[in-house]
Write a protein that holds these residues in place. Structure first.
Motif, short mmCIF file in Angstrom:
data_model
loop_
_atom_site.label_atom_id
_atom_site.label_comp_id
_atom_site.label_asym_id
_atom_site.label_seq_id
_atom_site.Cartn_x
_atom_site.Cartn_y
_atom_site.Cartn_z
N ALA A 178 -5.64 3.44 2.13
CA ALA A 178 -4.59 2.41 2.18
C ALA A 178 -3.78 2.39 0.88
CB ALA A 178 -5.22 1.04 2.43
N PHE A 179 -4.45 2.57 -0.26
CA PHE A 179 -3.72 2.59 -1.53
C PHE A 179 -2.92 3.89 -1.67
CE2 PHE A 179 -5.92 -1.20 -2.64
CZ PHE A 179 -5.19 -1.76 -3.67
N ASP A 180 -3.46 5.00 -1.18
CA ASP A 180 -2.72 6.25 -1.19
C ASP A 180 -1.46 6.10 -0.35
OD1 ASP A 180 -1.87 8.88 -1.37
OD2 ASP A 180 -3.41 9.67 -0.03
N LEU A 181 -1.61 5.52 0.85
CA LEU A 181 -0.47 5.29 1.72
C LEU A 181 0.56 4.37 1.07
CD1 LEU A 181 0.88 5.58 4.52
CD2 LEU A 181 -0.61 3.73 5.34
N SER A 182 0.09 3.33 0.41
CA SER A 182 1.00 2.39 -0.26
C SER A 182 1.80 3.08 -1.36
CB SER A 182 0.19 1.23 -0.85
OG SER A 182 -0.48 0.51 0.16
N LEU A 203 -5.85 -9.98 5.81
CA LEU A 203 -5.98 -9.24 4.56
C LEU A 203 -7.43 -8.79 4.32
CD1 LEU A 203 -3.75 -11.38 2.16
CD2 LEU A 203 -3.11 -9.33 3.45
N LEU A 204 -8.39 -9.52 4.89
CA LEU A 204 -9.79 -9.15 4.74
C LEU A 204 -10.09 -7.81 5.41
CD1 LEU A 204 -11.40 -12.63 5.42
CD2 LEU A 204 -11.33 -11.44 3.23
N ASN A 205 -9.15 -7.33 6.22
CA ASN A 205 -9.32 -6.05 6.89
C ASN A 205 -8.77 -4.88 6.09
OD1 ASN A 205 -10.62 -6.85 9.41
ND2 ASN A 205 -8.69 -7.91 9.85
N LEU A 206 -8.51 -5.10 4.79
CA LEU A 206 -8.10 -3.97 3.95
C LEU A 206 -9.09 -2.81 4.12
CD1 LEU A 206 -6.37 -2.70 1.67
CD2 LEU A 206 -7.92 -3.80 0.03
N ARG A 245 -0.85 -1.87 12.61
CA ARG A 245 -0.63 -2.72 11.43
C ARG A 245 -1.67 -2.36 10.39
NH1 ARG A 245 -1.28 -8.41 12.53
NH2 ARG A 245 0.49 -9.01 11.26
N PHE A 246 -1.21 -2.16 9.16
CA PHE A 246 -2.08 -1.79 8.06
C PHE A 246 -2.03 -2.85 6.98
CE2 PHE A 246 -1.16 2.19 10.11
CZ PHE A 246 -2.34 2.92 10.02
N VAL A 247 -3.15 -3.03 6.29
CA VAL A 247 -3.14 -3.82 5.07
C VAL A 247 -2.78 -2.87 3.94
CG1 VAL A 247 -4.41 -5.38 3.56
CG2 VAL A 247 -4.91 -5.35 6.01
N LEU A 248 -1.63 -3.09 3.34
CA LEU A 248 -1.13 -2.24 2.27
C LEU A 248 -1.14 -3.03 0.96
CD1 LEU A 248 1.87 -0.60 4.18
CD2 LEU A 248 -0.45 0.31 3.87
N ALA A 249 -0.71 -2.41 -0.13
CA ALA A 249 -0.82 -3.08 -1.44
C ALA A 249 0.38 -2.75 -2.32
CB ALA A 249 -2.10 -2.66 -2.14
#
Length: 369
Positions: free
Chosen positions: A279-283, A245-248, A339-343
């Motif tokens: 990442a937040f846009d993708l989420s 998760l630190l890789n957000l 793999r992505f860190v998503l939210a």
């Protein structure tokens, strides 16, 4: 003057303290002396940091009866490479550094990562002390034991886990950073709120613009970030699960750093900031979180004067297929799947490999506008 605070990283016989406060370089001799079996250390730093902080550090060591020699490397991301790793290891051997001695990494993330890796492989592991001199290094790379160098294939692909013996985060030295370098480090601070602490992100929305001028606020931001990272590292030291998760923001950010040649076109923390926004846009596009979340991320980065979109990066970027191919070299790739860190919202991140190419293309395309 604020009183230093200590964050303990309880990793059994490899446990260590992170001291956070103003004026710690002046106290470095007294703080390092109890760790030494003989009164000498080897310091590795870079040209920029040496001009600002090497002499004060050596004077503090001398006052405690500790002799020191220093290797000064070129500044910049290009130093995180095989040639400079070889130079560092050979110099440490010339200094007759023994396994019971201590190597000091004085500098930002580049020096910390490089010197930590050199310490990990020298004589199969010698101890080292991190004295991070950038905001980014104080809140991120100096804590947790990730060390390494870059490859033409990607960032941080060669390295080892090697925990420091002590971290001294002197928040006063951050006054010497340029506004751009300070803000690049802030990208990692904001990341902590976004990945797991909505209240902290709210605190940053109110206090982020004041961190440059207020030592007490700065200390709180650094200490809270370090405590968050330390907690995650203790639960998952070698990144088998939660530590990812630190890789957000980093899958996007590392690809952008690679695409810009690890140059000053894009600093690491700037890449992380843009990556968090993407990442937040993708989420949101995947229906995982409301549109309010990426809007808040974007608004806060704009409030801080930070880059937040691909269009904020100077110069031409490769096309989307090239950027996605660069993401394929990311360390989080498993069985060839990105793999992505998503939210699911601010402070609610998780790891997923369920991202379709079409959505990824759409996010990157719109971020160029």
């Amino acid at each position: 003057m604020t009183k230093p605070v200590t964050v303990h990283v309880p990793l059994g016989d490899r446990a260590y303290d992170v001291r956070i406060g103003a004026g710690l370089i002046a106290e470095a001799g007294a703080l390092i002396a109890p760790l030494l079996r003989r009164p000498r250390v080897a310091i590795v730093t870079d040209e920029t940091v040496a001009g600002l902080h090497l002499l004060p550090l050596q004077e503090a060591l001398k006052a405690a009866g500790i002799a020191s020699e220093a290797l000064v490397l070129p500044a910049g991301e290009a130093t995180k490479s095989w040639p400079h790793l070889t130079r560092t290891v050979e110099w440490l051997l010339e200094q007759k550094v023994e396994r019971a001695d201590i190597v000091v990494a004085l500098g930002g993330g580049v020096i910390g990562d490089l010197v930590g890796f050199a310490a990990a492989i020298l004589r199969r592991g010698v101890r080292f002390v991190q004295i991070p001199t950038t905001l980014l290094a104080q809140v991120d790379s100096s804590v947790g034991g990730k060390t390494g160098i870059n490859s033409p294939h990607g960032k941080n692909l060669i390295g080892a886990f090697h925990q420091p013996t002590l971290v001294l985060a002197d928040i006063a030295v951050l006054d010497t950073l340029s506004p751009r370098d300070f803000l690049a480090g802030y990208g990692e601070v904001a990341k902590y709120g976004l990945l797991g602490d909505a209240d902290f992100f709210g605190w940053l929305e109110e206090n982020g613009p004041k961190l440059r001028d207020d030592l007490a606020l700065r200390q709180h931001a650094v200490a809270h970030s370090v405590a968050m990272k330390a907690g995650i590292v203790v639960r998952d030291e070698t990144e088998q699960g939660e530590r990812a998760l630190l890789n957000l923001g980093h899958t996007f950010g590392h690809a952008l750093e690679s695409a810009t040649g690890y140059s000053d076109r894009l600093l690491h923390g700037e890449g992380v900031a843009i990556g968090c926004a993407l990442a937040f846009d993708l989420s949101a596009r995947m229906g995982l979180c409301s549109q309010e979340a990426p809007s808040r991320v974007l608004a806060h980065l704009r409030q801080m004067g930070m880059p937040a979109r691909l269009s904020d990066i100077p110069g031409l970027l490769p096309d989307d297929d090239d950027l996605i191919a660069r993401m394929g070299q990311d360390k989080k790739v498993v069985d060839g799947r990105l793999r992505f860190v998503l939210a699911r919202g601010i402070g609610e991140s998780f790891v997923s490999d369920d991202v379709t190419p079409d959505l990824l293309h759409a996010v990157l395309r719109d971020a160029r506008i």
